[in-house]
Write a protein that holds these residues in place. Structure first.
Motif, short mmCIF file in Angstrom:
data_model
loop_
_atom_site.label_atom_id
_atom_site.label_comp_id
_atom_site.label_asym_id
_atom_site.label_seq_id
_atom_site.Cartn_x
_atom_site.Cartn_y
_atom_site.Cartn_z
N UNK A 70 0.87 -1.16 0.00
CA UNK A 70 0.00 0.00 0.00
C UNK A 70 0.91 1.22 0.00
N UNK A 71 1.09 1.82 -1.16
CA UNK A 71 2.02 2.95 -1.25
C UNK A 71 1.59 4.12 -0.39
N UNK A 72 0.30 4.32 -0.27
CA UNK A 72 -0.19 5.44 0.55
C UNK A 72 0.17 5.28 2.02
N UNK A 73 0.27 4.03 2.46
CA UNK A 73 0.63 3.74 3.85
C UNK A 73 2.09 3.34 4.00
N UNK A 74 2.84 3.36 2.89
CA UNK A 74 4.25 2.94 2.93
C UNK A 74 4.39 1.58 3.59
N UNK A 75 3.54 0.67 3.23
CA UNK A 75 3.50 -0.64 3.87
C UNK A 75 3.56 -1.76 2.84
N UNK A 76 4.09 -2.88 3.30
CA UNK A 76 4.15 -4.08 2.49
C UNK A 76 3.67 -5.25 3.34
N UNK A 77 3.01 -6.19 2.70
CA UNK A 77 2.40 -7.32 3.40
C UNK A 77 2.82 -8.63 2.74
N UNK A 78 2.80 -9.68 3.55
CA UNK A 78 3.07 -11.01 3.01
C UNK A 78 2.04 -11.97 3.61
N UNK A 79 1.14 -12.44 2.76
CA UNK A 79 0.17 -13.45 3.17
C UNK A 79 0.78 -14.81 2.91
N UNK A 80 0.92 -15.59 3.95
CA UNK A 80 1.57 -16.90 3.85
C UNK A 80 0.55 -17.98 4.15
N UNK A 81 0.26 -18.79 3.16
CA UNK A 81 -0.69 -19.90 3.31
C UNK A 81 0.02 -21.23 3.12
N UNK A 82 -0.64 -22.28 3.55
CA UNK A 82 -0.08 -23.64 3.41
C UNK A 82 1.36 -23.69 3.92
N UNK A 83 1.56 -23.15 5.09
CA UNK A 83 2.92 -23.07 5.64
C UNK A 83 3.49 -24.45 5.92
N UNK A 84 4.80 -24.54 5.71
CA UNK A 84 5.53 -25.80 5.90
C UNK A 84 6.60 -25.58 6.97
N UNK A 85 7.04 -26.65 7.63
CA UNK A 85 8.12 -26.49 8.62
C UNK A 85 9.36 -25.82 8.04
N UNK A 86 9.63 -26.05 6.77
CA UNK A 86 10.81 -25.44 6.15
C UNK A 86 10.66 -23.94 5.92
N UNK A 87 9.48 -23.40 6.17
CA UNK A 87 9.29 -21.95 6.12
C UNK A 87 9.74 -21.27 7.42
N UNK A 88 10.07 -22.07 8.42
CA UNK A 88 10.52 -21.52 9.69
C UNK A 88 11.78 -20.70 9.50
N UNK A 89 11.74 -19.44 9.94
CA UNK A 89 12.87 -18.53 9.77
C UNK A 89 12.52 -17.20 10.42
N UNK A 90 13.52 -16.35 10.49
CA UNK A 90 13.26 -14.95 10.82
C UNK A 90 13.01 -14.23 9.49
N UNK A 91 11.90 -13.53 9.42
CA UNK A 91 11.51 -12.83 8.21
C UNK A 91 11.81 -11.34 8.36
N UNK A 92 12.50 -10.80 7.37
CA UNK A 92 12.93 -9.41 7.40
C UNK A 92 12.24 -8.60 6.29
N UNK A 93 11.75 -7.46 6.67
CA UNK A 93 11.22 -6.51 5.70
C UNK A 93 12.38 -5.73 5.09
N UNK A 94 12.26 -5.42 3.82
CA UNK A 94 13.33 -4.76 3.07
C UNK A 94 12.72 -3.66 2.20
N UNK A 95 13.42 -2.54 2.10
CA UNK A 95 12.94 -1.46 1.25
C UNK A 95 14.12 -0.78 0.57
N UNK A 96 13.95 -0.47 -0.70
CA UNK A 96 14.99 0.19 -1.48
C UNK A 96 14.50 1.59 -1.87
#
Length: 116
Positions: A70-96
């Protein structure tokens, strides 16, 4: 000083869903995205979206994860479905930032743990 504040991580069972959110303290970024780092592994791209809406996903999450912004809110989202054990991690937001020599900003990370 630009700040990226992530939220939405947690513990979920395999097959479940989580939604990560990241809010930036200022606007006018080019690309925004999500990276993740599992223990003992390198940080890797999960998904990235440009200001114009061009999207890239890691092959491992295609069809399961959806990135949006949402550019107006300067926000980014990640919808994660069907999660697997191998998705386990620390997730970092990144912006350029915009420009020919962009500055890259990182959030502090949010833990996602998927139990089997």
């Amino acid at each position: 000083q630009v700040q990226l504040v992530e939220s939405g991580g947690g513990l979920v069972q395999a097959g479940g869903s989580l939604r990560l959110s990241c809010a930036a303290s200022r606007s006018s970024f080019n690309a925004m995205g999500w990276y993740r780092q599992a223990p003992g592994k390198q940080r890797e791209l999960v998904a990235r979206i440009t200001r114009a809406g061009s999207i890239n996903y890691a092959d491992s999450v295609k069809g399961r994860f959806t990135i949006s912004r949402d550019n107006a809110k300067s926000s980014v989202y990640l919808q994660m479905n069907s999660l697997k054990p191998e998705d386990t991690a620390v997730y970092y937001c990144n912006a350029e930032s915009l420009g020919l020599r962009p500055t890259v900003y990182w959030g502090q990370g949010t833990q996602v743990t998927v139990s089997s």
